[in-house]
Design a protein around this motif. Structure first.
Motif, PDB file in Angstrom:
ATOM      1  N   TYR A 197       0.838  -1.199   0.000  1.00  0.00           N
ATOM      2  CA  TYR A 197       0.000   0.000   0.000  1.00  0.00           C
ATOM      3  C   TYR A 197       0.876   1.253   0.000  1.00  0.00           C
ATOM      4  CZ  TYR A 197      -4.154  -2.730   1.284  1.00  0.00           C
ATOM      5  OH  TYR A 197      -5.189  -3.621   1.295  1.00  0.00           O
ATOM      6  N   ILE A 198       0.301   2.325  -0.475  1.00  0.00           N
ATOM      7  CA  ILE A 198       0.831   3.667  -0.271  1.00  0.00           C
ATOM      8  C   ILE A 198      -0.185   4.448   0.551  1.00  0.00           C
ATOM      9  CG2 ILE A 198       1.284   5.888  -1.384  1.00  0.00           C
ATOM     10  CD1 ILE A 198       3.602   4.146  -1.755  1.00  0.00           C
ATOM     11  N   GLY A 199       0.271   5.003   1.679  1.00  0.00           N
ATOM     12  CA  GLY A 199      -0.542   5.953   2.429  1.00  0.00           C
ATOM     13  C   GLY A 199      -0.027   7.349   2.129  1.00  0.00           C
ATOM     14  N   ILE A 200      -0.891   8.247   1.672  1.00  0.00           N
ATOM     15  CA  ILE A 200      -0.453   9.582   1.276  1.00  0.00           C
ATOM     16  C   ILE A 200      -1.420  10.630   1.809  1.00  0.00           C
ATOM     17  CG2 ILE A 200      -1.586   9.335  -0.993  1.00  0.00           C
ATOM     18  CD1 ILE A 200       0.689  11.110  -2.133  1.00  0.00           C
ATOM     19  N   MET A 201      -0.868  11.695   2.378  1.00  0.00           N
ATOM     20  CA  MET A 201      -1.675  12.778   2.939  1.00  0.00           C
ATOM     21  C   MET A 201      -0.914  14.087   2.776  1.00  0.00           C
ATOM     22  SD  MET A 201      -1.066  12.434   7.069  1.00  0.00           S
ATOM     23  CE  MET A 201      -1.325  14.190   7.374  1.00  0.00           C
ATOM     24  N   PRO A 202      -1.608  15.243   2.810  1.00  0.00           N
ATOM     25  CA  PRO A 202      -0.902  16.520   2.806  1.00  0.00           C
ATOM     26  C   PRO A 202       0.072  16.580   3.986  1.00  0.00           C
ATOM     27  CG  PRO A 202      -3.231  16.856   2.415  1.00  0.00           C
ATOM     28  CD  PRO A 202      -3.075  15.422   2.810  1.00  0.00           C
ATOM     29  N   ARG A 203       1.300  16.997   3.734  1.00  0.00           N
ATOM     30  CA  ARG A 203       2.308  16.858   4.792  1.00  0.00           C
ATOM     31  C   ARG A 203       2.031  17.757   5.987  1.00  0.00           C
ATOM     32  NH1 ARG A 203       8.239  19.113   2.822  1.00  0.00           N
ATOM     33  NH2 ARG A 203       7.981  21.252   3.497  1.00  0.00           N
ATOM     34  N   TYR A 204       1.284  18.822   5.804  1.00  0.00           N
ATOM     35  CA  TYR A 204       0.865  19.657   6.943  1.00  0.00           C
ATOM     36  C   TYR A 204      -0.608  19.430   7.280  1.00  0.00           C
ATOM     37  CZ  TYR A 204       5.227  22.215   6.118  1.00  0.00           C
ATOM     38  OH  TYR A 204       6.547  22.564   5.955  1.00  0.00           O
ATOM     39  N   GLY A 205      -1.208  18.391   6.713  1.00  0.00           N
ATOM     40  CA  GLY A 205      -2.631  18.165   6.882  1.00  0.00           C
ATOM     41  C   GLY A 205      -2.974  17.335   8.103  1.00  0.00           C
ATOM     42  N   ASP A 206      -4.198  16.819   8.101  1.00  0.00           N
ATOM     43  CA  ASP A 206      -4.701  15.970   9.176  1.00  0.00           C
ATOM     44  C   ASP A 206      -4.712  14.526   8.687  1.00  0.00           C
ATOM     45  OD1 ASP A 206      -6.340  16.166  11.924  1.00  0.00           O
ATOM     46  OD2 ASP A 206      -7.249  14.609  10.649  1.00  0.00           O
ATOM     47  N   VAL A 207      -4.470  13.594   9.584  1.00  0.00           N
ATOM     48  CA  VAL A 207      -4.419  12.183   9.183  1.00  0.00           C
ATOM     49  C   VAL A 207      -5.757  11.692   8.631  1.00  0.00           C
ATOM     50  CG1 VAL A 207      -2.503  11.571  10.696  1.00  0.00           C
ATOM     51  CG2 VAL A 207      -4.853  11.425  11.560  1.00  0.00           C
ATOM     52  N   SER A 208      -6.837  12.418   8.910  1.00  0.00           N
ATOM     53  CA  SER A 208      -8.131  12.043   8.337  1.00  0.00           C
ATOM     54  C   SER A 208      -8.135  12.200   6.822  1.00  0.00           C
ATOM     55  CB  SER A 208      -9.246  12.888   8.950  1.00  0.00           C
ATOM     56  OG  SER A 208      -9.068  14.269   8.642  1.00  0.00           O
ATOM     57  N   GLU A 209      -7.169  12.939   6.287  1.00  0.00           N
ATOM     58  CA  GLU A 209      -7.049  13.142   4.842  1.00  0.00           C
ATOM     59  C   GLU A 209      -6.242  12.036   4.155  1.00  0.00           C
ATOM     60  OE1 GLU A 209      -6.462  17.570   3.836  1.00  0.00           O
ATOM     61  OE2 GLU A 209      -5.691  17.418   5.900  1.00  0.00           O
ATOM     62  N   MET A 210      -5.780  11.062   4.910  1.00  0.00           N
ATOM     63  CA  MET A 210      -4.962   9.988   4.358  1.00  0.00           C
ATOM     64  C   MET A 210      -5.722   9.197   3.296  1.00  0.00           C
ATOM     65  SD  MET A 210      -1.912   8.427   4.851  1.00  0.00           S
ATOM     66  CE  MET A 210      -1.472   8.648   6.595  1.00  0.00           C
ATOM     67  N   LYS A 211      -5.072   8.946   2.164  1.00  0.00           N
ATOM     68  CA  LYS A 211      -5.590   8.054   1.135  1.00  0.00           C
ATOM     69  C   LYS A 211      -4.708   6.812   1.083  1.00  0.00           C
ATOM     70  CE  LYS A 211      -7.634  11.557  -1.900  1.00  0.00           C
ATOM     71  NZ  LYS A 211      -7.684  12.097  -3.280  1.00  0.00           N
ATOM     72  N   TRP A 212      -5.336   5.641   1.012  1.00  0.00           N
ATOM     73  CA  TRP A 212      -4.608   4.384   0.911  1.00  0.00           C
ATOM     74  C   TRP A 212      -4.777   3.845  -0.497  1.00  0.00           C
ATOM     75  CZ3 TRP A 212      -1.142   3.246   4.368  1.00  0.00           C
ATOM     76  CH2 TRP A 212      -1.288   3.725   5.675  1.00  0.00           C
ATOM     77  N   ILE A 213      -3.647   3.590  -1.163  1.00  0.00           N
ATOM     78  CA  ILE A 213      -3.634   3.153  -2.553  1.00  0.00           C
ATOM     79  C   ILE A 213      -2.977   1.777  -2.609  1.00  0.00           C
ATOM     80  CG2 ILE A 213      -2.820   3.706  -4.874  1.00  0.00           C
ATOM     81  CD1 ILE A 213      -2.620   6.667  -3.792  1.00  0.00           C
ATOM     82  N   GLU A 214      -3.672   0.818  -3.191  1.00  0.00           N
ATOM     83  CA  GLU A 214      -3.167  -0.556  -3.207  1.00  0.00           C
ATOM     84  C   GLU A 214      -2.065  -0.720  -4.242  1.00  0.00           C
ATOM     85  OE1 GLU A 214      -5.134  -4.851  -4.143  1.00  0.00           O
ATOM     86  OE2 GLU A 214      -6.115  -3.631  -2.587  1.00  0.00           O
ATOM     87  N   GLY A 215      -1.025  -1.495  -3.856  1.00  0.00           N
ATOM     88  CA  GLY A 215       0.089  -1.780  -4.745  1.00  0.00           C
ATOM     89  C   GLY A 215       0.219  -3.260  -5.025  1.00  0.00           C
ATOM     90  N   PRO A 216       1.332  -3.694  -5.620  1.00  0.00           N
ATOM     91  CA  PRO A 216       1.506  -5.090  -6.023  1.00  0.00           C
ATOM     92  C   PRO A 216       1.539  -6.049  -4.841  1.00  0.00           C
ATOM     93  CG  PRO A 216       3.129  -3.652  -7.089  1.00  0.00           C
ATOM     94  CD  PRO A 216       2.458  -2.836  -6.046  1.00  0.00           C
ATOM     95  N   LEU A 217       1.224  -7.305  -5.117  1.00  0.00           N
ATOM     96  CA  LEU A 217       1.231  -8.355  -4.101  1.00  0.00           C
ATOM     97  C   LEU A 217       2.658  -8.742  -3.728  1.00  0.00           C
ATOM     98  CD1 LEU A 217      -1.449 -10.846  -5.504  1.00  0.00           C
ATOM     99  CD2 LEU A 217      -1.753  -9.283  -3.585  1.00  0.00           C
ATOM    100  N   GLY A 218       2.882  -8.969  -2.432  1.00  0.00           N
ATOM    101  CA  GLY A 218       4.067  -9.661  -1.947  1.00  0.00           C
ATOM    102  C   GLY A 218       5.389  -8.941  -2.041  1.00  0.00           C
ATOM    103  N   VAL A 219       5.408  -7.733  -2.604  1.00  0.00           N
ATOM    104  CA  VAL A 219       6.684  -7.037  -2.792  1.00  0.00           C
ATOM    105  C   VAL A 219       7.169  -6.454  -1.472  1.00  0.00           C
ATOM    106  CG1 VAL A 219       6.221  -6.528  -5.218  1.00  0.00           C
ATOM    107  CG2 VAL A 219       5.552  -4.865  -3.446  1.00  0.00           C
ATOM    108  N   SER A 220       8.418  -5.979  -1.477  1.00  0.00           N
ATOM    109  CA  SER A 220       9.004  -5.439  -0.254  1.00  0.00           C
ATOM    110  C   SER A 220       9.989  -4.341  -0.600  1.00  0.00           C
ATOM    111  CB  SER A 220       9.711  -6.551   0.529  1.00  0.00           C
ATOM    112  OG  SER A 220      10.243  -6.058   1.746  1.00  0.00           O
ATOM    113  N   CYS A 221      10.180  -3.442   0.327  1.00  0.00           N
ATOM    114  CA  CYS A 221      11.167  -2.372   0.187  1.00  0.00           C
ATOM    115  C   CYS A 221      11.517  -1.893   1.584  1.00  0.00           C
ATOM    116  CB  CYS A 221      10.607  -1.216  -0.643  1.00  0.00           C
ATOM    117  SG  CYS A 221      11.614   0.280  -0.613  1.00  0.00           S
ATOM    118  N   PHE A 222      12.794  -1.664   1.826  1.00  0.00           N
ATOM    119  CA  PHE A 222      13.208  -1.105   3.111  1.00  0.00           C
ATOM    120  C   PHE A 222      13.649   0.349   2.993  1.00  0.00           C
ATOM    121  CE2 PHE A 222      13.263  -5.567   4.145  1.00  0.00           C
ATOM    122  CZ  PHE A 222      12.764  -5.574   5.442  1.00  0.00           C
TER     123      PHE A 222
END
Length: 491
Positions: free
Chosen positions: A257-282
């Motif tokens: 997933y990607i969680g994205i929100m205005p950097r000075y905003g409120d967490v209620s503005e968070m959008k969750w966007i689905e990404g590929p299955l099983g992948v990883s990144c550190f």
């Protein structure tokens, strides 16, 4: 245990060294550039005691803070343990008291409820202070001149999160520190704390949100508009932990997933966007705005890079069979329901470095470590995943141009730090420790600090600082200029 186990986590460049020292006037081959005036701090995990369990891992090792100090062409070196609460308790007992990685149910009863963090992952400099961080606890402040531990850092009692990421992001224009802590409320808490500290180091905002599943979130990114959390399906489970199992287990069948929100905003503005299955990144390289588009560049793999996290999830993939690439994810924020598009930028690798001035902005080059496909023989043993990288890459993401610095046969390289140049139009320098084998014995090697022209890595080092030592593997590092050191809050 009475002795260190002979697993991949305790051999090669993971061999315990357990030595605090200070060495003046290291030998230098070549000429140190005038721009390199200040200190290169490195986070070096190194067990002070043999572990309680034979299957312990390098990520559990006690944190040491190392420093290469550059003064007028001379170089001094020092390394010292971060005196966390855990380190102090075990030092007094003269043995390990804390058990498996991030599993308090395996600890000696005498340390129940004590701070488990080893502060071994990233040195962070902000607002005149140096911190050693690891994402399972709060950071520890360290005196940048003496390397003495000052103590736990909680922003004068204002920080509510029990954890502090090893990868905060500093805006190069505003000087603000953007950071987060996952499992913010304690073990297996699903909440993430999103925080902002101003340029003077004051905590000005903290707000909590819940992630889609209880995952490890090692890194995040900012743009001028947004704060962004890429998360991947490596999950914690309290029942498994209570049963003495691993904190993390990777799932190949779940989406990222990607969680994205205005950097000075409120967490209620968070959008969750689905990404590929099983992948990883550190580690993510950077993110930036492009009109309504948001680009996120990340070191992506098709599964988790840590064997113990894969195996806990029942995944049997050999380390050499993991596939990946430096990848760009793009989101069109003008859409009501944004989706991810993906394209590769470069070969697989990790431990990426961006010039500080490019943080959260469009950028024309970055650096990261990879494996040289032309190298003869196996890689140098050690590092967090058991094999060290053996190639430094410079990439121009706009046009795909890649140049490389190759290493001597059998050598390994640690994450570079970038030093900006005061000369107009010059791209600065990279500092990176290179470990060079002396014999077939994997614990017999010599560590050198190489100084490389950042925009001409293919030319190799302009100077080598010879330590005469075998240093244990670094995780992350940071460069602090002499001007900033002289203005430190702790003298």
């Amino acid at each position: 245990m009475a002795a260190f186990p002979q697993t991949i986590h305790f051999i090669g460049t993971n061999t315990p060294r357990r030595v605090e020292m200070a060495v003046r006037n290291l030998d230098v081959e070549g000429t140190i550039p005038a721009d390199v005036e200040g200190a290169f701090f490195r986070a070096v995990p190194d067990n002070a005691h043999p572990p309680m369990f034979a299957d312990d891992i390098a990520l559990s090792a006690d944190g040491m803070i190392a420093k290469f100090d550059f003064t007028g062409g001379a170089v001094d070196f020092a390394i010292k343990y971060v005196e966390t609460e855990r380190y102090q308790l075990e030092r007094e007992a003269r043995r390990a008291l804390f058990g498996k990685y991030r599993n308090p149910f395996t600890d000696d009863p005498s340390v129940a409820g004590k701070d488990r963090t080893v502060a071994n992952t990233t040195p962070v400099w902000h607002a005149g202070r140096l911190f050693m961080t690891k994402e399972d606890g709060r950071g520890y402040e360290v005196n940048p001149h003496t390397l003495e531990t000052v103590g736990k850092w909680d922003y004068q009692g204002k920080l509510k999160s029990q954890t502090f990421t090893a990868h905060p992001r500093i805006d190069p224009v505003t000087g603000e520190l953007f950071f987060f802590g996952y499992e913010a409320g304690g073990l297996c808490d699903p909440h993430v704390a999103y925080c902002i500290a101003d340029a003077d180091g004051n905590l000005v905002k903290e707000q909590w949100f819940e992630q889609p599943y209880l995952s490890t979130i090692h890194d995040f990114v900012i743009t001028e508009k947004y704060a962004i959390w890429p998360i991947f399906p490596t999950l914690a489970d309290l029942d498994r932990i209570k049963a003495g199992g691993e904190h993390w287990a990777h799932r190949q069948d779940l989406p990222s997933y990607i969680g994205i929100m205005p950097r000075y905003g409120d967490v209620s503005e968070m959008k969750w966007i689905e990404g590929p299955l099983g992948v990883s990144c550190f580690h993510e390289v950077n993110a930036f705005d492009d009109g309504d588009l948001v680009h996120i560049d990340l070191c992506l793999t098709n599964t988790n890079a840590f064997q113990f996290m894969r195996e806990a999830g029942g995944i049997q993939i050999a380390q050499q069979d993991i596939q990946g690439a430096l990848t760009r994810w793009t989101i069109d924020m003008s859409k009501d329901a944004p989706t991810l598009t993906e394209r590769p930028l470069g070969p697989s690798g990790d431990l990426c470095r961006l010039a500080d001035a490019d943080q959260g902005r469009p950028y024309n080059r970055a650096w990261y470590l990879s494996m040289n496909p032309k190298a003869k023989g196996p890689p140098m043993l050690g590092g967090p995943v058991g094999a060290n990288f053996n190639c430094l890459l410079r990439i121009e993401p706009g046009n795909g141009r890649i140049t490389a610095m190759e290493l001597p046969p059998g050598a390994g390289i640690s994450e570079p730090a970038h030093v900006p140049s005061k000369e107009a139009g010059h791209g600065g320098w990279l500092l990176s420790v290179v470990d060079i084998p002396n014999s077939p014995n994997p614990a017999d090697y010599s560590s050198e600090l190489w100084i490389v022209e950042a925009d001409a890595v293919e030319n190799g080092p302009v100077a080598k600082v010879k330590t005469g030592l075998a240093l244990r593997s670094q995780v992350h590092g940071t460069w602090v200029s002499r001007e900033r050191l002289n203005a430190s809050r702790v003298k």
